[in-house]
Motif scaffolding. Structure first.
Motif, PDB file in Angstrom:
ATOM      1  N   ALA A 121       5.094  39.624  43.843  1.00 57.71           N
ATOM      2  CA  ALA A 121       6.506  39.627  44.253  1.00 57.71           C
ATOM      3  C   ALA A 121       6.656  38.802  45.530  1.00 57.71           C
ATOM      4  CB  ALA A 121       6.987  41.056  44.484  1.00 57.71           C
ATOM      5  N   PHE A 122       7.602  37.856  45.493  1.00 57.11           N
ATOM      6  CA  PHE A 122       7.931  37.062  46.668  1.00 57.11           C
ATOM      7  C   PHE A 122       9.215  37.626  47.246  1.00 57.11           C
ATOM      8  CE2 PHE A 122       5.646  34.190  43.845  1.00 57.11           C
ATOM      9  CZ  PHE A 122       4.702  33.647  44.702  1.00 57.11           C
ATOM     10  N   LEU A 123       9.137  38.221  48.409  1.00 54.80           N
ATOM     11  CA  LEU A 123      10.317  38.873  48.980  1.00 54.80           C
ATOM     12  C   LEU A 123      10.632  38.229  50.322  1.00 54.80           C
ATOM     13  CD1 LEU A 123       9.348  42.566  48.106  1.00 54.80           C
ATOM     14  CD2 LEU A 123      10.646  40.932  46.717  1.00 54.80           C
ATOM     15  N   ASP A 124      11.710  37.434  50.337  1.00 50.92           N
ATOM     16  CA  ASP A 124      12.076  36.703  51.551  1.00 50.92           C
ATOM     17  C   ASP A 124      13.059  37.558  52.344  1.00 50.92           C
ATOM     18  OD1 ASP A 124      12.169  34.673  53.373  1.00 50.92           O
ATOM     19  OD2 ASP A 124      13.316  33.276  52.134  1.00 50.92           O
ATOM     20  N   GLU A 125      12.577  38.166  53.403  1.00 48.53           N
ATOM     21  CA  GLU A 125      13.361  39.025  54.296  1.00 48.53           C
ATOM     22  C   GLU A 125      14.123  40.119  53.533  1.00 48.53           C
ATOM     23  OE1 GLU A 125      15.524  37.107  57.414  1.00 48.53           O
ATOM     24  OE2 GLU A 125      14.223  35.355  57.383  1.00 48.53           O
ATOM     25  N   PRO A 126      13.407  40.989  52.822  1.00 44.66           N
ATOM     26  CA  PRO A 126      14.080  41.986  51.973  1.00 44.66           C
ATOM     27  C   PRO A 126      14.894  43.023  52.734  1.00 44.66           C
ATOM     28  CG  PRO A 126      11.734  42.447  52.088  1.00 44.66           C
ATOM     29  CD  PRO A 126      11.939  41.108  52.729  1.00 44.66           C
ATOM     30  N   SER A 127      14.563  43.288  53.994  1.00 44.32           N
ATOM     31  CA  SER A 127      15.298  44.354  54.678  1.00 44.32           C
ATOM     32  C   SER A 127      16.330  43.831  55.668  1.00 44.32           C
ATOM     33  CB  SER A 127      14.314  45.305  55.377  1.00 44.32           C
ATOM     34  OG  SER A 127      13.566  44.611  56.324  1.00 44.32           O
ATOM     35  N   THR A 128      16.501  42.524  55.721  1.00 47.14           N
ATOM     36  CA  THR A 128      17.515  41.970  56.628  1.00 47.14           C
ATOM     37  C   THR A 128      18.896  42.470  56.224  1.00 47.14           C
ATOM     38  OG1 THR A 128      16.202  40.024  57.051  1.00 47.14           O
ATOM     39  CG2 THR A 128      18.556  39.804  57.447  1.00 47.14           C
ATOM     40  N   GLY A 129      19.637  42.959  57.187  1.00 47.65           N
ATOM     41  CA  GLY A 129      21.007  43.399  56.913  1.00 47.65           C
ATOM     42  C   GLY A 129      21.111  44.797  56.333  1.00 47.65           C
ATOM     43  N   LEU A 130      19.990  45.495  56.187  1.00 50.09           N
ATOM     44  CA  LEU A 130      20.055  46.856  55.621  1.00 50.09           C
ATOM     45  C   LEU A 130      20.194  47.888  56.731  1.00 50.09           C
ATOM     46  CD1 LEU A 130      17.331  46.815  52.833  1.00 50.09           C
ATOM     47  CD2 LEU A 130      19.774  46.305  52.673  1.00 50.09           C
ATOM     48  N   ASP A 131      20.887  48.986  56.429  1.00 51.03           N
ATOM     49  CA  ASP A 131      20.977  50.070  57.405  1.00 51.03           C
ATOM     50  C   ASP A 131      19.625  50.805  57.426  1.00 51.03           C
ATOM     51  OD1 ASP A 131      20.912  52.264  55.489  1.00 51.03           O
ATOM     52  OD2 ASP A 131      22.942  51.683  54.934  1.00 51.03           O
ATOM     53  N   PRO A 132      19.379  51.617  58.460  1.00 50.92           N
ATOM     54  CA  PRO A 132      18.047  52.232  58.595  1.00 50.92           C
ATOM     55  C   PRO A 132      17.626  53.053  57.383  1.00 50.92           C
ATOM     56  CG  PRO A 132      19.286  52.496  60.621  1.00 50.92           C
ATOM     57  CD  PRO A 132      20.243  51.905  59.612  1.00 50.92           C
ATOM     58  N   HIS A 133      18.571  53.736  56.750  1.00 51.22           N
ATOM     59  CA  HIS A 133      18.219  54.539  55.582  1.00 51.22           C
ATOM     60  C   HIS A 133      17.772  53.628  54.433  1.00 51.22           C
ATOM     61  CE1 HIS A 133      18.251  57.624  52.539  1.00 51.22           C
ATOM     62  NE2 HIS A 133      19.001  56.824  51.804  1.00 51.22           N
ATOM     63  N   ALA A 134      18.561  52.592  54.175  1.00 50.97           N
ATOM     64  CA  ALA A 134      18.215  51.666  53.080  1.00 50.97           C
ATOM     65  C   ALA A 134      16.887  50.974  53.373  1.00 50.97           C
ATOM     66  CB  ALA A 134      19.327  50.625  52.903  1.00 50.97           C
ATOM     67  N   ARG A 135      16.662  50.656  54.634  1.00 49.52           N
ATOM     68  CA  ARG A 135      15.405  49.998  54.995  1.00 49.52           C
ATOM     69  C   ARG A 135      14.218  50.924  54.707  1.00 49.52           C
ATOM     70  NH1 ARG A 135      14.176  48.375  61.098  1.00 49.52           N
ATOM     71  NH2 ARG A 135      14.029  50.619  61.098  1.00 49.52           N
ATOM     72  N   ALA A 136      14.370  52.194  55.013  1.00 50.75           N
ATOM     73  CA  ALA A 136      13.281  53.148  54.741  1.00 50.75           C
ATOM     74  C   ALA A 136      13.015  53.234  53.240  1.00 50.75           C
ATOM     75  CB  ALA A 136      13.639  54.519  55.314  1.00 50.75           C
ATOM     76  N   VAL A 137      14.083  53.196  52.449  1.00 49.70           N
ATOM     77  CA  VAL A 137      13.924  53.250  50.986  1.00 49.70           C
ATOM     78  C   VAL A 137      13.180  52.003  50.497  1.00 49.70           C
ATOM     79  CG1 VAL A 137      15.211  53.136  48.813  1.00 49.70           C
ATOM     80  CG2 VAL A 137      15.935  54.732  50.607  1.00 49.70           C
ATOM     81  N   VAL A 138      13.547  50.857  51.058  1.00 53.07           N
ATOM     82  CA  VAL A 138      12.888  49.607  50.660  1.00 53.07           C
ATOM     83  C   VAL A 138      11.410  49.655  51.033  1.00 53.07           C
ATOM     84  CG1 VAL A 138      12.755  47.124  51.195  1.00 53.07           C
ATOM     85  CG2 VAL A 138      14.965  48.188  50.680  1.00 53.07           C
ATOM     86  N   TRP A 139      11.117  50.173  52.205  1.00 55.95           N
ATOM     87  CA  TRP A 139       9.701  50.272  52.606  1.00 55.95           C
ATOM     88  C   TRP A 139       8.934  51.181  51.649  1.00 55.95           C
ATOM     89  CZ3 TRP A 139       9.806  50.836  58.711  1.00 55.95           C
ATOM     90  CH2 TRP A 139      10.299  49.637  59.239  1.00 55.95           C
ATOM     91  N   ASP A 140       9.548  52.286  51.233  1.00 58.35           N
ATOM     92  CA  ASP A 140       8.884  53.167  50.261  1.00 58.35           C
ATOM     93  C   ASP A 140       8.622  52.418  48.959  1.00 58.35           C
ATOM     94  OD1 ASP A 140       8.851  55.259  51.970  1.00 58.35           O
ATOM     95  OD2 ASP A 140      10.538  56.337  51.066  1.00 58.35           O
ATOM     96  N   LEU A 141       9.629  51.648  48.528  1.00 53.58           N
ATOM     97  CA  LEU A 141       9.484  50.898  47.274  1.00 53.58           C
ATOM     98  C   LEU A 141       8.331  49.895  47.390  1.00 53.58           C
ATOM     99  CD1 LEU A 141      10.615  50.130  44.452  1.00 53.58           C
ATOM    100  CD2 LEU A 141      12.019  48.431  45.605  1.00 53.58           C
ATOM    101  N   LEU A 142       8.240  49.210  48.515  1.00 51.84           N
ATOM    102  CA  LEU A 142       7.162  48.235  48.691  1.00 51.84           C
ATOM    103  C   LEU A 142       5.803  48.934  48.664  1.00 51.84           C
ATOM    104  CD1 LEU A 142       8.501  45.610  51.257  1.00 51.84           C
ATOM    105  CD2 LEU A 142       8.830  45.797  48.821  1.00 51.84           C
ATOM    106  N   GLU A 143       5.748  50.143  49.225  1.00 52.73           N
ATOM    107  CA  GLU A 143       4.482  50.886  49.178  1.00 52.73           C
ATOM    108  C   GLU A 143       4.135  51.279  47.746  1.00 52.73           C
ATOM    109  OE1 GLU A 143       4.223  52.563  53.728  1.00 52.73           O
ATOM    110  OE2 GLU A 143       5.188  53.815  52.231  1.00 52.73           O
ATOM    111  N   GLN A 144       5.157  51.600  46.959  1.00 47.22           N
ATOM    112  CA  GLN A 144       4.910  51.925  45.544  1.00 47.22           C
ATOM    113  C   GLN A 144       4.400  50.704  44.782  1.00 47.22           C
ATOM    114  OE1 GLN A 144       8.252  53.874  43.605  1.00 47.22           O
ATOM    115  NE2 GLN A 144       8.661  55.065  45.438  1.00 47.22           N
ATOM    116  N   LEU A 145       5.008  49.545  45.062  1.00 48.08           N
ATOM    117  CA  LEU A 145       4.569  48.310  44.400  1.00 48.08           C
ATOM    118  C   LEU A 145       3.106  48.033  44.726  1.00 48.08           C
ATOM    119  CD1 LEU A 145       7.524  45.834  45.072  1.00 48.08           C
ATOM    120  CD2 LEU A 145       6.863  46.784  42.870  1.00 48.08           C
ATOM    121  N   ARG A 146       2.784  48.174  45.991  1.00 48.40           N
ATOM    122  CA  ARG A 146       1.401  47.940  46.407  1.00 48.40           C
ATOM    123  C   ARG A 146       0.462  48.902  45.680  1.00 48.40           C
ATOM    124  NH1 ARG A 146       0.269  48.167  52.505  1.00 48.40           N
ATOM    125  NH2 ARG A 146       1.504  50.027  52.326  1.00 48.40           N
ATOM    126  N   ALA A 147       0.856  50.177  45.625  1.00 46.85           N
ATOM    127  CA  ALA A 147       0.003  51.175  44.968  1.00 46.85           C
ATOM    128  C   ALA A 147      -0.175  50.852  43.488  1.00 46.85           C
ATOM    129  CB  ALA A 147       0.608  52.564  45.141  1.00 46.85           C
TER     130      ALA A 147
END
Ligand SMILES: Nc1ncnc2c1ncn2[C@@H]1O[C@H](COP(=O)(O)OP(=O)(O)OP(=O)(O)O)[C@@H](O)[C@H]1O
Length: 318
Positions: free
Chosen positions: A159-185
């Motif tokens: 997955a190529f993700l160019d600045e995936p959390s730019t412009g996200l509120d803190p809650h959405a950013r936390a969700v995105v980080w969880d998703l990235l951890e799932q992808l890695r796993a």
């Protein structure tokens, strides 16, 4: 620069990549690898070449030199098979404007042989909350979440993700980080560009620092930050008189207000920031009648390292 860790787990291998726009050289011999089951963060100031790198890797731009291996394939010659095996989030999204959000996600999912469960992914990223809204009417953060959902719904190997959390509120950013951890796993290789040091520190298994189209350092966050002197840092009101503190501390440390309200006592020789130095600094704060916020001993932060490697704050502000 640390030596490249070439091995079979590499999903992306970039060697000596060159890309010019007219007389401007955006990539100037860039080397990088991204491994399966790892998040590789590409850090660097505005204009360093991060987006150009992603555009070359995804076949959107033709490099002028060097080599690119994306899952063992050539992104321009093998665009079709790679589209099925990779996911891409670009800064401008590239979403069709005339359809409802969840319909767009379903359409993208239908192009993959084993997509994620669309309602579940939509719920995870909060896309279900605006699923019936036309993409054209979505806010920036909503579009970003939809674009990310589209990038990952096909269970990409890379997955190529160019600045995936730019412009996200803190809650959405936390969700995105969880998703990235799932992808890695799940074994996905994630190439992530970001300006957020917190994001890189939290997620990156490997970091590549880019300056003027070249990789100037790479390694784990630990490898990049473990060198350098020990520093005692604390926050307190700006402009405190440091003379008394300097007089009370040994000459083996240097004391400064690194930026307004942020104080640093730096070791000038190994081990100089010792328990006595910490106690002296705490007593001085007590004498000033202030509570030292976040008093801690550490080495350089990732931000310190990246700023140093890429030319300091003025370069980032440019
Ligand atoms: N289409 C283009 N035409 C001409 N020059 C371009 C084009 N796209 C990028 N550049 C230039 O190439 C260089 C690298 O740009 P790029 O967008 O890759 O940097 P970046 O690291 O992604 O920056 P940012 O952090 O601001 O997103 C910059 O000097 C930029 O002005």
């Amino acid at each position: 620069m640390l030596p490249p860790r070439g091995d079979a787990a590499a999903a992306l291998v970039v060697r000596g990549l060159v890309k010019r726009y007219g007389r401007r050289t955006a990539l100037d011999g860039l080397d990088l690898e991204a491994r399966r089951g790892e998040v590789t963060a590409v850090l660097g100031p505005n204009g360093a070449g991060k987006t150009t790198l992603v555009e070359c890797c995804t076949g959107l731009r033709r490099p002028d030199g060097g080599s690119l291996s994306v899952l063992g394939l050539d992104p321009r010659a093998d665009g079709r098979p790679l589209a099925a095996r990779t996911g891409v989030l670009l800064q401008d999204g590239g979403l069709p404007g005339g359809a409802p959000a969840e319909a767009v996600l379903r359409l993208v999912a239908a192009q993959h042989s084993d997509p994620m469960d669309v309602p579940e992914l939509a719920r995870l990223l909060g896309v279900d909350g605006f699923g019936r809204t036309n993409v054209r009417r979505l806010s920036g953060g909503q579009k970003q979440r939809l674009a990310l959902a589209c990038a990952v719904v096909g269970r990409p190997e890379l997955a190529f993700l160019d600045e995936p959390s730019t412009g996200l509120d803190p809650h959405a950013r936390a969700v995105v980080w969880d998703l990235l951890e799932q992808l890695r796993a799940a074994g996905t290789a994630v190439l992530l560009t970001t300006h957020s040091m917190a994001e890189a520190e939290r997620l990156a298994d490997a970091v590549v620092v880019v300056r003027d189209g070249r990789a100037v350092a790479s390694g784990t966050v630990e490898e990049l930050t473990s060198s350098g002197p020990e520093v005692l840092r604390f926050g307190a009101p700006a402009g405190l008189p440091l003379d008394a503190l300097r007089a009370a501390l040994p000459t083996s440390v240097a004391t400064d207000e690194a930026e307004p309200g942020r104080y640093e006592v730096t070791a000038l020789r190994p081990g100089a920031v010792d328990p006595q130095v910490v106690a002296t600094a705490a007593s001085w704060c007590a004498a000033q009648g202030v509570l030292p916020q976040g008093l801690a001993v550490g080495r350089r932060s990732l931000e310190d390292v990246v700023l140093e490697l890429t030319g300091g704050p003025s370069r980032w502000a440019a």
